[in-house]
Design an enzyme around this catalytic site. Sequence first.
Site, PDB file in Angstrom:
ATOM      1  N   SER A 121       0.937  -1.226  -0.166  1.00 52.30           N
ATOM      2  CA  SER A 121       0.061  -0.012   0.035  1.00 52.30           C
ATOM      3  C   SER A 121       0.925   1.166   0.022  1.00 52.30           C
ATOM      4  O   SER A 121       2.092   1.036   0.361  1.00 52.30           O
ATOM      5  CB  SER A 121      -0.786  -0.100   1.282  1.00 52.30           C
ATOM      6  OG  SER A 121      -1.666   1.343   1.478  1.00 52.30           O
TER       7      SER A 121
ATOM      8  N   TYR B 163      -2.921  -0.904  10.778  1.00 52.93           N
ATOM      9  CA  TYR B 163      -2.456  -1.022   9.285  1.00 52.93           C
ATOM     10  C   TYR B 163      -1.175  -0.457   8.831  1.00 52.93           C
ATOM     11  O   TYR B 163      -0.611  -1.427   8.215  1.00 52.93           O
ATOM     12  CB  TYR B 163      -3.733  -0.337   8.777  1.00 52.93           C
ATOM     13  CG  TYR B 163      -4.039  -0.620   7.195  1.00 52.93           C
ATOM     14  CD1 TYR B 163      -4.344  -1.941   6.714  1.00 52.93           C
ATOM     15  CD2 TYR B 163      -3.610   0.276   6.051  1.00 52.93           C
ATOM     16  CE1 TYR B 163      -4.437  -1.935   5.306  1.00 52.93           C
ATOM     17  CE2 TYR B 163      -3.567   0.290   4.813  1.00 52.93           C
ATOM     18  CZ  TYR B 163      -4.076  -1.072   4.299  1.00 52.93           C
ATOM     19  OH  TYR B 163      -4.014  -1.174   2.881  1.00 52.93           O
TER      20      TYR B 163
END
Length: 253
Positions: free
Chosen positions: A137, A150
């Site tokens: 990501s 995350y």
Amino acid sequence: MTKQCVCVTGSTQGIGYGVAEAFARAGARLVINSHLPDDGAVRRLAALTETHFVQADLSTVEGARTLIDASWERLGRLDTLVCNAGTFRDTDFTDLSEDAVDATFDLNVKGPMFCAQRFASRLPQDHRGASIVLTGSTNSMAAEMSSVAYDASKGAVLMLVRSLAVNLAARGIRVNGIGPGIVDTPLTRPGLDRGNARQVVNRQIPLGRIGLPDDIGGAAVFLASDAARYITGQMLYIDGGILALQMNRDVSE
Ligand code: NAD
């Protein structure tokens, strides 16, 4: 020519489905996966290529091993593993629970680690052209508010790409990553649909729009192809320019 045999994890919807579809269009034979029963993804992909579904919860080591073994049985072999399944369980940091952190790391970090381990252990020594692609990501590189678990998990994915690349290179297995920016999927849609979130986010992305699952798959197909035969240990960000931008100074309302 022999068709590439590909397993894409977490691929009944969202980015994983987009990646699976891109491989299908490139002529690969496929296994797709979710922890939940399939809701029509196999039927849609089967219109493009041979597609199988394996239900397995990749937040457990047993689930990861089951998926790889079942994929091998369905396709007869595997050339490419795309570890895409991931989750977001964050709350405000002050309220972040141990359960949320464990659930995030179990799926986002241990999931790809143990899928990759089984994939590598099942590959014959003389296999040529095998590769693994992990979904990282932009959060592998830059933090967001209220995303501590995350962010840390996707930072770990970046090092997993590099570490697996180094450890598996001698066997000719390449390992790379794709790093999406903000993509419209069932995971992000509730947030994007809130108030004027879409306009605010669109304005901050240099290419001017939120990504679509269809924007992501081509990069995974490339990284798993012979055109990328000398590329390993790299994360390719597909983010409309988010990471290239130092700061958005647009003050217009
Ligand atoms: P999504 O929630 O829309 O889809 C996730 C898929 O994974 C689904 O098919 C789901 O069934 C499956 N899945 C969930 N838990 C699972 C489990 N325990 N075992 C097996 N499968 C499971 O998510 P998405 O937005 O498509 O995200 C996919 C990946 O892309 C994730 O790794 C996510 O972190 C990453 N990512 C997403 C974005 C974004 O903006 N959407 C941005 C960067 C990275």
